[in-house]
Enzyme design. Sequence first.
Site, PDB file in Angstrom:
ATOM      1  CG  ASP A 131      -2.362  -0.103   0.922  1.00  0.00           C
ATOM      2  OD1 ASP A 131      -2.897   0.859   0.350  1.00  0.00           O
ATOM      3  OD2 ASP A 131      -2.963  -1.140   1.235  1.00  0.00           O
TER       4      ASP A 131
ATOM      5  CG  ASP B   6      -4.924   5.116   0.979  1.00  0.00           C
ATOM      6  OD1 ASP B   6      -5.906   4.363   1.024  1.00  0.00           O
ATOM      7  OD2 ASP B   6      -4.775   6.106   1.723  1.00  0.00           O
TER       8      ASP B   6
ATOM      9  CD  GLU C 111      -9.096   4.240  -1.375  1.00  0.00           C
ATOM     10  OE1 GLU C 111      -9.994   3.808  -0.633  1.00  0.00           O
ATOM     11  OE2 GLU C 111      -8.074   4.819  -0.933  1.00  0.00           O
TER      12      GLU C 111
ATOM     13  CG  HIS D   3      -8.975  -2.307   3.570  1.00  0.00           C
ATOM     14  ND1 HIS D   3      -8.784  -2.197   2.214  1.00  0.00           N
ATOM     15  CD2 HIS D   3      -8.670  -1.097   4.095  1.00  0.00           C
ATOM     16  CE1 HIS D   3      -8.374  -0.971   1.924  1.00  0.00           C
ATOM     17  NE2 HIS D   3      -8.302  -0.281   3.042  1.00  0.00           N
ATOM     18  CG  ASP D   4     -11.661   0.926   3.312  1.00  0.00           C
ATOM     19  OD1 ASP D   4     -11.317   0.808   4.505  1.00  0.00           O
ATOM     20  OD2 ASP D   4     -11.009   1.581   2.483  1.00  0.00           O
TER      21      ASP D   4
END
Length: 581
Positions: free
Chosen positions: A102, A209, A267, A344-345
């Site tokens: 990440d 990210d 993202e 994960h969100d």
Amino acid sequence: MISRVSHPWWKEATIYQVYPASFKDSNDDGWGDIPGLVSKIDYLHDLGVDVVWLSPMFESPQADMGYDISDYQKVYARYGTVQDVDNLVEACHSRGMKLILDLVVNHTSKEHEWFKESRSSRDNPKRDWYIWKPARYDANGNRKPPTNWRSYFAGGTWTWDELTQEYYLHLYASDQPDLNWDSESCRQAIYDNTMRFWLDRGVDGFRVDTVNKYSKRTDFVDATITDPKSEWQPAPDMWCNGPRIHEFLKEMNSQVLDHYDVVTVGELSNTPDPERVLDYVKASERELNMIFQFDMIRLGTGDGFGSKYVFKPWKLSEMKTLVERWQKFIEGTDGWTTVFCENHDNGRAVSRFGSDKPEHWENSAKMIALWQATLTGTLFLYQGQEIGMTNMPATWPIEEYKDIESNNFYQEAARSSDVREKDRVMDGLRILARDHSRIPFQWDSSVNAGFTSPNTEPWMRVHDDACKINVASQVNDRQSVLSFYKKMMTLRKRHADIFVHGTFQLLDKINEDVFSYIKHSADGSRRAFVVLNFSDSRKELPALNECLSDSSDWQLLVGTTRNKREEGVLNAFEGRVYVDF
């Protein structure tokens, strides 16, 4: 005969996201770690994974589970060491797999040395590495933040610093001050400290990210009031897709990424226009290889701000429209896309898009596997998706929710003058909360599900159903969800010209129970018919019968049910793929 066309390695790859705190604990401290992940690399290899994406494991105070980084070149002690990351790189590469990390560079932790220097004085050389603004004052002389912007984690986006008597900007928690990408010296430090350091150690790329938030508007004006009940207003147009964002990404490539054989996936939030998304992923523009676009995965959520966790029931026709849009937006271009339904969100796909009721759980999980494996783009799986892990039980109280966002929204609702707001938000959290994807991975039916030792308390509660849904119970069952994922990943690669690279044709847009589409191979010579029953009852399928009655020699390639099939009828949450080759 299947024609083969040369493509970049990452297009046909299956990329598997590991959330390290919850994957595998190797030292019985209740917290997952990198040695634990290394111990399970053969599991991922046997699954058919090509690339491991490791969520943040850097040094961090853990205000936001590692997305608040205090040192990009160190590893959070509970995860391990830099040497452990080197060992993970070697473990992946020796098996023909790759590893991506990440890249979290929209913001740092407030404990990062850069921010400590920046806030030490107004004339510090790193002062402009973050975004500082003076206070405003109302007619009564009361101090106010520079703008009325609402944070993603509830509350405002500005925090007052007593020492230097200014506010700093943070789109997320106050622990996560935003970096100022308009500062060239800041950008150069990012490239050197956060990217080259890890690429030179053999890492194969990055999930980037919050990638479209680097360039903010610099006029710093109030957002339009769209939520009269709140002091803080949603303002993504102030910081998403800003005036210099494409300049920054091109520079990142020319100065760093172009010098390595790596992949990037960004993202990309708050960007619903396909043309604007395409600007990021055109190969000719050299910015990002692909992005995550969130329209489909955010079905059921509110606006992303104040009403995010007030669940909004959705229709299958809405999902179809979104899937079609983001499947077709790259057709005829040199762009690329992604396929995903978990991360994960978000809550678990089985619970959100299928059914986690015992009688439908297995069919739902397999149907989702079939759906995802037949869509165009690079396939991303999230840990536990391959065994059908589900949302936390609805009976669990708010105390079991550990995420900063979940708790901030819940506390905000609890303070509301509307006594019903807390219950509405809690109901939404039971479906949508980020916590659902973060509970410990379910390896077996033992106490703590094999994530950590039976005598250790895990950092987050293990699911009540871990004794039923786990790797050990599925790995030797040829009809299990895990075995079906393996089958679908094999078929996806074997017929990559259709499933990975093919074009998408939606059928029967208005049917609210059945999702059907045709995939055409890139050269037009082969077709696959995919049909998915998203309902909990049997459905007749005239679209299927019509397709099978044409002159082509349609054959069943794969189906999800353990039971005997009926042509023209699908059982609840059943899926099938027919081919004419």
